[in-house]
Each structure stands twice: as C-alpha cells, then as structure tokens.
Design a protein around this motif. Structure first.
Motif, PDB file in Angstrom:
ATOM      1  N   ASP A 214      28.525  40.387  54.533  1.00  0.00           N
ATOM      2  CA  ASP A 214      29.707  39.525  54.496  1.00  0.00           C
ATOM      3  C   ASP A 214      30.845  40.346  53.901  1.00  0.00           C
ATOM      4  OD1 ASP A 214      31.581  37.536  54.399  1.00  0.00           O
ATOM      5  OD2 ASP A 214      30.326  36.105  53.300  1.00  0.00           O
ATOM      6  N   ALA A 215      31.369  41.255  54.702  1.00  0.00           N
ATOM      7  CA  ALA A 215      32.275  42.294  54.207  1.00  0.00           C
ATOM      8  C   ALA A 215      33.561  41.734  53.624  1.00  0.00           C
ATOM      9  CB  ALA A 215      32.599  43.265  55.343  1.00  0.00           C
ATOM     10  N   GLU A 216      34.132  40.732  54.252  1.00  0.00           N
ATOM     11  CA  GLU A 216      35.396  40.188  53.760  1.00  0.00           C
ATOM     12  C   GLU A 216      35.218  39.511  52.404  1.00  0.00           C
ATOM     13  OE1 GLU A 216      38.024  39.124  57.647  1.00  0.00           O
ATOM     14  OE2 GLU A 216      36.199  37.941  57.374  1.00  0.00           O
ATOM     15  N   ARG A 217      34.159  38.748  52.239  1.00  0.00           N
ATOM     16  CA  ARG A 217      33.916  38.077  50.956  1.00  0.00           C
ATOM     17  C   ARG A 217      33.693  39.099  49.842  1.00  0.00           C
ATOM     18  NH1 ARG A 217      29.818  37.218  47.793  1.00  0.00           N
ATOM     19  NH2 ARG A 217      28.339  38.069  49.311  1.00  0.00           N
ATOM     20  N   LEU A 218      32.886  40.110  50.119  1.00  0.00           N
ATOM     21  CA  LEU A 218      32.620  41.125  49.109  1.00  0.00           C
ATOM     22  C   LEU A 218      33.897  41.885  48.743  1.00  0.00           C
ATOM     23  CD1 LEU A 218      29.208  42.663  50.223  1.00  0.00           C
ATOM     24  CD2 LEU A 218      29.656  41.347  48.153  1.00  0.00           C
ATOM     25  N   PHE A 219      34.658  42.284  49.760  1.00  0.00           N
ATOM     26  CA  PHE A 219      35.887  43.042  49.533  1.00  0.00           C
ATOM     27  C   PHE A 219      36.869  42.232  48.692  1.00  0.00           C
ATOM     28  CE2 PHE A 219      39.862  45.138  51.204  1.00  0.00           C
ATOM     29  CZ  PHE A 219      39.579  46.409  50.722  1.00  0.00           C
ATOM     30  N   GLU A 220      36.935  40.954  48.964  1.00  0.00           N
ATOM     31  CA  GLU A 220      37.844  40.078  48.219  1.00  0.00           C
ATOM     32  C   GLU A 220      37.447  39.967  46.754  1.00  0.00           C
ATOM     33  OE1 GLU A 220      40.051  35.855  49.171  1.00  0.00           O
ATOM     34  OE2 GLU A 220      37.913  36.035  49.642  1.00  0.00           O
ATOM     35  N   SER A 221      36.148  40.121  46.462  1.00  0.00           N
ATOM     36  CA  SER A 221      35.663  39.931  45.100  1.00  0.00           C
ATOM     37  C   SER A 221      35.710  41.191  44.242  1.00  0.00           C
ATOM     38  CB  SER A 221      34.229  39.397  45.127  1.00  0.00           C
ATOM     39  OG  SER A 221      33.330  40.375  45.611  1.00  0.00           O
ATOM     40  N   LEU A 236      36.853  53.037  63.351  1.00  0.00           N
ATOM     41  CA  LEU A 236      37.149  51.884  62.498  1.00  0.00           C
ATOM     42  C   LEU A 236      38.643  51.638  62.305  1.00  0.00           C
ATOM     43  CD1 LEU A 236      34.381  52.394  59.774  1.00  0.00           C
ATOM     44  CD2 LEU A 236      34.371  50.786  61.684  1.00  0.00           C
ATOM     45  N   TRP A 237      39.485  52.441  62.955  1.00  0.00           N
ATOM     46  CA  TRP A 237      40.934  52.297  62.770  1.00  0.00           C
ATOM     47  C   TRP A 237      41.429  50.902  63.132  1.00  0.00           C
ATOM     48  CZ3 TRP A 237      45.014  54.090  60.416  1.00  0.00           C
ATOM     49  CH2 TRP A 237      46.275  53.704  60.861  1.00  0.00           C
ATOM     50  N   GLU A 238      40.863  50.299  64.166  1.00  0.00           N
ATOM     51  CA  GLU A 238      41.326  48.989  64.620  1.00  0.00           C
ATOM     52  C   GLU A 238      41.181  47.908  63.543  1.00  0.00           C
ATOM     53  OE1 GLU A 238      38.623  46.852  67.462  1.00  0.00           O
ATOM     54  OE2 GLU A 238      37.530  48.757  67.414  1.00  0.00           O
ATOM     55  N   HIS A 239      40.408  48.186  62.509  1.00  0.00           N
ATOM     56  CA  HIS A 239      40.203  47.202  61.451  1.00  0.00           C
ATOM     57  C   HIS A 239      41.082  47.450  60.221  1.00  0.00           C
ATOM     58  CE1 HIS A 239      36.840  45.884  63.860  1.00  0.00           C
ATOM     59  NE2 HIS A 239      36.340  47.115  63.834  1.00  0.00           N
ATOM     60  N   MET A 240      41.928  48.461  60.263  1.00  0.00           N
ATOM     61  CA  MET A 240      42.773  48.771  59.106  1.00  0.00           C
ATOM     62  C   MET A 240      43.685  47.603  58.738  1.00  0.00           C
ATOM     63  SD  MET A 240      42.691  51.396  57.106  1.00  0.00           S
ATOM     64  CE  MET A 240      44.137  52.199  56.464  1.00  0.00           C
ATOM     65  N   GLY A 241      44.204  46.895  59.732  1.00  0.00           N
ATOM     66  CA  GLY A 241      45.100  45.785  59.450  1.00  0.00           C
ATOM     67  C   GLY A 241      44.446  44.685  58.647  1.00  0.00           C
ATOM     68  N   ASN A 242      43.123  44.546  58.783  1.00  0.00           N
ATOM     69  CA  ASN A 242      42.416  43.485  58.071  1.00  0.00           C
ATOM     70  C   ASN A 242      42.323  43.759  56.576  1.00  0.00           C
ATOM     71  OD1 ASN A 242      41.098  40.950  58.244  1.00  0.00           O
ATOM     72  ND2 ASN A 242      39.102  41.950  58.099  1.00  0.00           N
ATOM     73  N   VAL A 243      42.467  45.033  56.198  1.00  0.00           N
ATOM     74  CA  VAL A 243      42.391  45.391  54.779  1.00  0.00           C
ATOM     75  C   VAL A 243      43.448  44.632  53.977  1.00  0.00           C
ATOM     76  CG1 VAL A 243      42.713  47.259  53.113  1.00  0.00           C
ATOM     77  CG2 VAL A 243      41.394  47.665  55.202  1.00  0.00           C
ATOM     78  N   LYS A 244      44.696  44.684  54.447  1.00  0.00           N
ATOM     79  CA  LYS A 244      45.791  44.028  53.739  1.00  0.00           C
ATOM     80  C   LYS A 244      45.753  42.505  53.878  1.00  0.00           C
ATOM     81  CE  LYS A 244      48.278  47.372  51.866  1.00  0.00           C
ATOM     82  NZ  LYS A 244      48.558  47.432  50.404  1.00  0.00           N
ATOM     83  N   VAL A 245      45.132  42.014  54.938  1.00  0.00           N
ATOM     84  CA  VAL A 245      44.982  40.567  55.095  1.00  0.00           C
ATOM     85  C   VAL A 245      44.075  40.022  54.000  1.00  0.00           C
ATOM     86  CG1 VAL A 245      44.070  38.734  56.579  1.00  0.00           C
ATOM     87  CG2 VAL A 245      45.425  40.591  57.569  1.00  0.00           C
ATOM     88  N   VAL A 246      42.955  40.718  53.779  1.00  0.00           N
ATOM     89  CA  VAL A 246      41.985  40.268  52.773  1.00  0.00           C
ATOM     90  C   VAL A 246      42.416  40.640  51.358  1.00  0.00           C
ATOM     91  CG1 VAL A 246      39.572  40.423  52.021  1.00  0.00           C
ATOM     92  CG2 VAL A 246      40.127  40.417  54.467  1.00  0.00           C
ATOM     93  N   ARG A 247      42.960  41.860  51.197  1.00  0.00           N
ATOM     94  CA  ARG A 247      43.368  42.335  49.873  1.00  0.00           C
ATOM     95  C   ARG A 247      44.754  42.962  49.946  1.00  0.00           C
ATOM     96  NH1 ARG A 247      39.603  42.845  45.654  1.00  0.00           N
ATOM     97  NH2 ARG A 247      41.445  43.494  44.501  1.00  0.00           N
ATOM     98  N   PRO A 248      45.818  42.155  49.838  1.00  0.00           N
ATOM     99  CA  PRO A 248      47.177  42.704  49.894  1.00  0.00           C
ATOM    100  C   PRO A 248      47.455  43.753  48.821  1.00  0.00           C
ATOM    101  CG  PRO A 248      47.201  40.310  50.109  1.00  0.00           C
ATOM    102  CD  PRO A 248      45.809  40.691  49.714  1.00  0.00           C
ATOM    103  N   ASP A 249      46.670  43.723  47.746  1.00  0.00           N
ATOM    104  CA  ASP A 249      46.891  44.649  46.632  1.00  0.00           C
ATOM    105  C   ASP A 249      46.199  45.995  46.825  1.00  0.00           C
ATOM    106  OD1 ASP A 249      44.411  43.252  46.425  1.00  0.00           O
ATOM    107  OD2 ASP A 249      44.222  43.885  44.342  1.00  0.00           O
TER     108      ASP A 249
END
Length: 282
Positions: A214-221, A236-249
């Motif tokens: 559950d990558a998004e939940r873990l990353f958020e925590s 994995l480049w296509e997923h770079m945008g999701n980084v800032k969506v889940v963790r803007p910081d």
C-alpha cells in the motif's frame, strides 16, 4: 575516485542462512552518519559501489545489503516464500533490520538510499521505524496507486528469464537489459546480466511484494525528510507526479541514466542528495 576499499562480508539472519553485504565503516570524526543502500531488482549491492566510495570519502559509514534471492545472499525457502506472500515488503525489511541490528547500525539514526524495489523497502522501514531513520531517498518513484500497481504487476511480474535447457534465457536477459537503459555500457550490461540471471526467482518474489504494498498510505505516513529522484527515461518516471500529490512536502529531483541512475549518473545522485541534506540541516 578516492583510494578507499569497500569490504564484503556476511551476517547471519537465520540459523543456517546468511545475508551478504558491502560496507565501509568510517573512523573519521568529521561525520558520524551512516547511509544504508538498498538495491533494485534484479541488481545487487555492487550497483552502489560508486556512491559508497564517494560517501566513504566524505566520512560516512556505508552499508549496502543484498536482498534475499539476490547477489550473494541466501535463497529463500518455499516456507519463506509463503511468508513473503503473507507479509509483503515487511518481510524483507524485517530481515534487513535484523541484519543491521547485528551490525550495530541501529544504535543511531541512519539515512537510506533505495533504488526501485529498494526505494519501496526504504518507505516501509521509515514508516514502521521512524525512530531509526534520519531521511530516505527514493531513486525511482515507487509511490504508485492500486490500479497502477496492478498494471505494473501484469507488465513485470512474469518469469521472462527462467532457466531453460537451450539457454535462450541468457539472450533474453541480455536483450531485456538493453531495453532498460544498459545498452551503451558493455561492462554494466555484462554485470547486470549476471545479477539478473542469478536472481530470476528472487525478482519474482520482491516484485510480488512491491506491487502488493500500500505504497501511498506508507509514503504518507513517513515522518523523516524525503527525497525522490527519477530519470525521465526510467520506467517509473510516469509516477513522479504522484509523489507531490501524496506528499507535497517531499523534495524531488531529476537525474539521468534511465533505470541505472546509481551507476550511470551517480554524480547526479550525489548532487541532489547533498543539496537535500543541506536544506534539511538549515
């Protein structure tokens, strides 16, 4: 390149099984920090030697671990494979932390630099053990949603180079690595072919765990500072945008080298990681 020597050794993680690792323990007083390096599938700890030599010269202690089923580490038993299926990436991080504890690394906080699958394991460790981790650097954007992870599973969770009698799996591995970004460096491609052939089964085990994470939940925590690096030609480049969506910081940066940034653009990784550490010391 500094004239330091990376050492190799084994650490017991089960009664009859050993984890292989590369290391350099610094005796310099100018830097008491430790960096733990976690490799991608289906490479091994050798992929981090350039980064290890650089940071050893900066006074860091460095440890790079071979995942079970990779490099010179033990091959998981059938029973352990069943445990992996049940526990996912937490099974791998449990093994790593057991090894790091025996090596004395967990006596103080350490930094983690993880590449692809190793980046997913870095997130798991940081989320589960915040008291141990000073920062994480993901090389490859592994914060992927459920639907995307299932798509990646369909694409990569196939035993494309399972050994066959006519040896055709050897050529398949050679061609595969050419499409992944190693085509222009013959020495790198040869090294990676050997690692990928050795880890054909281990690759399936870690990928199964990663795509179930559950990558998004873990990353958020995660509570420590985060840096995510990726090359534009990385799978994995296509997923770079999701980084800032889940963790803007989270801090982000672009490197080169397709899926082999730690080899082909290790200097870019150094540039980004050093800048990241400087920002978070201020």
């Amino acid at each position: 390149m500094p004239s330091l020597s990376i050492r190799k050794a084994y650490v017991d993680v089960f009664d009859d099984q050993q984890l292989h690792y590369r290391y350099f323990v610094s005796s310099e007083k100018r830097n008491n920090s430790t960096i733990v390096f976690l490799h991608k599938s289906a490479s091994s700890s050798v992929s981090f030697e350039r980064l290890m030599l650089h940071y050893a010269n900066q006074g860091f202690s460095c440890y790079a671990l071979d995942m079970p089923g990779f490099g010179n580490s033990f091959d998981p038993t059938g029973e352990q494979a069943n445990e992996m299926e049940a526990e996912g990436t937490a099974w791998f991080t449990k093994i790593f932390l057991s090894a790091l504890e025996r090596l004395g690394v967990t006596k103080a906080k350490f930094h983690i630099i993880g590449h692809h699958s190793g980046a997913a394991l870095a997130t798991q460790i940081a989320a589960d053990h915040p008291h141990l981790v000073a920062s994480i650097c993901q090389i490859g954007a592994t914060t992927i949603g459920h639907e995307e992870r299932q798509r990646m599973r369909e694409r990569f969770l196939v035993p494309f180079n399972e050994p066959v009698e006519d040896g055709s799996h050897l050529e398949k591995t050679w061609k595969y690595l050419g499409t992944m970004g190693a085509s222009d460096d013959l020495q790198l491609r040869q090294r990676e072919v050997i690692d990928h052939i050795r880890a054909w089964r281990g690759r399936m085990l870690i990928y199964g765990a990663v795509w179930n994470q559950d990558a998004e939940r873990l990353f958020e925590s995660v509570r420590c500072p985060i840096l995510v690096l990726c090359a534009r030609d990385d799978v994995l480049w296509e997923h770079m945008g999701n980084v800032k969506v889940v963790r803007p910081d989270a801090d982000t940066g672009i490197v080169l080298g397709a899926n082999f940034s730690v080899d082909l653009d290790w200097e870019g990784v150094v540039r980004e990681w050093d800048s990241f550490q400087a920002r978070h010391r201020e």
